[in-house]
Enzyme design. Structure first.
Site, PDB file in Angstrom:
ATOM      1  N   SER A 103       0.823  -1.217   0.000  1.00  0.00           N
ATOM      2  CA  SER A 103       0.000   0.000   0.000  1.00  0.00           C
ATOM      3  C   SER A 103       0.858   1.268   0.000  1.00  0.00           C
ATOM      4  O   SER A 103       2.015   1.250   0.423  1.00  0.00           O
ATOM      5  CB  SER A 103      -0.916   0.028   1.229  1.00  0.00           C
ATOM      6  OG  SER A 103      -1.604  -1.187   1.369  1.00  0.00           O
TER       7      SER A 103
HETATM    8  N1  SAH Z   1      -0.648  -5.108   3.824  1.00  0.00           N
HETATM    9  C1  SAH Z   1       0.151  -5.390   2.651  1.00  0.00           C
HETATM   10  C2  SAH Z   1      -0.520  -5.012   1.357  1.00  0.00           C
HETATM   11  C3  SAH Z   1      -1.634  -5.883   1.085  1.00  0.00           C
HETATM   12  S1  SAH Z   1      -2.239  -6.078  -0.530  1.00  0.00           S
HETATM   13  C4  SAH Z   1       1.519  -4.765   2.743  1.00  0.00           C
HETATM   14  O1  SAH Z   1       1.810  -4.037   3.691  1.00  0.00           O
HETATM   15  O2  SAH Z   1       2.323  -5.031   1.848  1.00  0.00           O
HETATM   16  C5  SAH Z   1      -3.586  -7.120  -0.082  1.00  0.00           C
HETATM   17  C6  SAH Z   1      -3.185  -8.528   0.260  1.00  0.00           C
HETATM   18  O3  SAH Z   1      -4.373  -9.205   0.694  1.00  0.00           O
HETATM   19  C7  SAH Z   1      -2.674  -9.323  -0.927  1.00  0.00           C
HETATM   20  O4  SAH Z   1      -1.401  -9.838  -0.648  1.00  0.00           O
HETATM   21  C8  SAH Z   1      -3.702 -10.419  -1.110  1.00  0.00           C
HETATM   22  O5  SAH Z   1      -3.156 -11.662  -1.534  1.00  0.00           O
HETATM   23  C9  SAH Z   1      -4.288 -10.546   0.277  1.00  0.00           C
HETATM   24  N2  SAH Z   1      -5.636 -11.138   0.330  1.00  0.00           N
HETATM   25  C10 SAH Z   1      -6.657 -11.032  -0.555  1.00  0.00           C
HETATM   26  N3  SAH Z   1      -7.731 -11.744  -0.131  1.00  0.00           N
HETATM   27  C11 SAH Z   1      -7.364 -12.308   1.055  1.00  0.00           C
HETATM   28  C12 SAH Z   1      -8.015 -13.162   1.983  1.00  0.00           C
HETATM   29  N4  SAH Z   1      -9.281 -13.615   1.795  1.00  0.00           N
HETATM   30  N5  SAH Z   1      -7.338 -13.549   3.084  1.00  0.00           N
HETATM   31  C13 SAH Z   1      -6.064 -13.149   3.305  1.00  0.00           C
HETATM   32  N6  SAH Z   1      -5.392 -12.343   2.470  1.00  0.00           N
HETATM   33  C14 SAH Z   1      -6.016 -11.919   1.362  1.00  0.00           C
END
Ligand code: SAH
Length: 250
Positions: A103
């Protein structure tokens, strides 16, 4: 350095002594040179990071000292792919592989501040991704639990955070819609992928008085803070945002 001077001043006796001294100096100055090179490289990022916190975070209204301190400390360049290191302090989300993103720093800071995390808190994050948001929380809270749906991302974030010395973060490969019952209830939950609706299961894993910050919506998304009250919830719309969708496992 003292040892180097000692060796330089004493008289060489045999060719073996001279050879040993030569290799010693070679090794000594190589270490000095490599250390200087490493320091010089991280220095460049220290300035970028300081500027990022000032311009993108503090000047846009983030006041929480705990959040500012964490962002000043964490080397975001270690959380992005090697070829994007030079963009690590830009004002944007960046790709981290598998169609996912780390993000934007401002959004990380905003969400962390909105959760009002304190030192004794136990916090759940949904969507580990690179592990950057988890590191920010880990600098402030006592325990962090983070769930990631994509196994290679969960694995690499786990080893990255371990190698950076974070001992208060636990990462699970799994479905964030289910939360993490074993460690519930949580003081705060930060969701970094967007579901279409607020998942009931996650509200169920919040303590009374606990806060969840979560982007909601399919196309247009809004960031919400949901506070669990002794009866029901309080829901506040905070900010329009763009996150990757929160997916269901296949
Ligand atoms: N917080 C992260 C950015 C996240 S991007 C950072 O600091 O880098 C969103 C993430 O959520 C992705 O890696 C994606 O694979 C994950 N995601 C999507 N659906 C999900 C679910 N149902 N459970 C867990 N993770 C999930």
């Amino acid at each position: 350095m003292y040892l180097a001077v000692e060796i330089l001043l004493c008289n060489p006796e045999t060719p073996t002594d001279i050879a040993m001294k030569k290799s010693f100096f070679f090794a000594f100055f190589s270490i000095v040179f490599v250390t200087a090179a490493i320091l010089a490289e991280s220095d460049e990022f220290i300035r970028d990071r300081e500027e990022m916190v000032q311009r993108q975070i503090a000047e846009r209204g983030i006041r929480d000292e705990r959040v500012l301190r964490a962002l000043r400390k964490i080397r975001r360049e270690l959380f992005v792919p090697v070829n994007l290191k030079n963009m690590a302090y830009e004002d944007s989300a960046l790709p981290i592989g598998f169609g996912q993103t780390i993000s934007q720093p401002y959004v990380v800071a905003y969400m962390t501040e909105a959760c009002d995390i304190t030192v004794s808190d136990r916090v759940l994050e949904i969507g580990t991704g690179s592990g950057y948001q988890a590191a920010v929380i880990a600098e402030i809270a006592s325990e962090v639990y983070s769930i990631e749906l994509i196994k290679p991302l969960a694995d690499s974030a786990r080893s990255r955070l371990r190698s950076l010395g974070y001992q208060n973060v636990r990462i699970k490969h799994g479905d964030g819609y289910k939360g993490w019952k074993e460690y519930a209830p949580f003081d705060a939950i930060i969701v970094t992928a967007a579901p279409a609706e607020i998942p009931e299961e996650l509200i169920g894993q919040l303590k009374t008085g606990g806060r969840m910050v979560i982007p909601v919506g399919s196309f247009f998304q809004e960031l919400y803070r949901v506070t669990k009250l002794s009866e029901g919830i309080k829901k506040e719309a905070l900010l329009p945002v763009v996150f990757v969708p929160m997916r269901r496992p296949k």
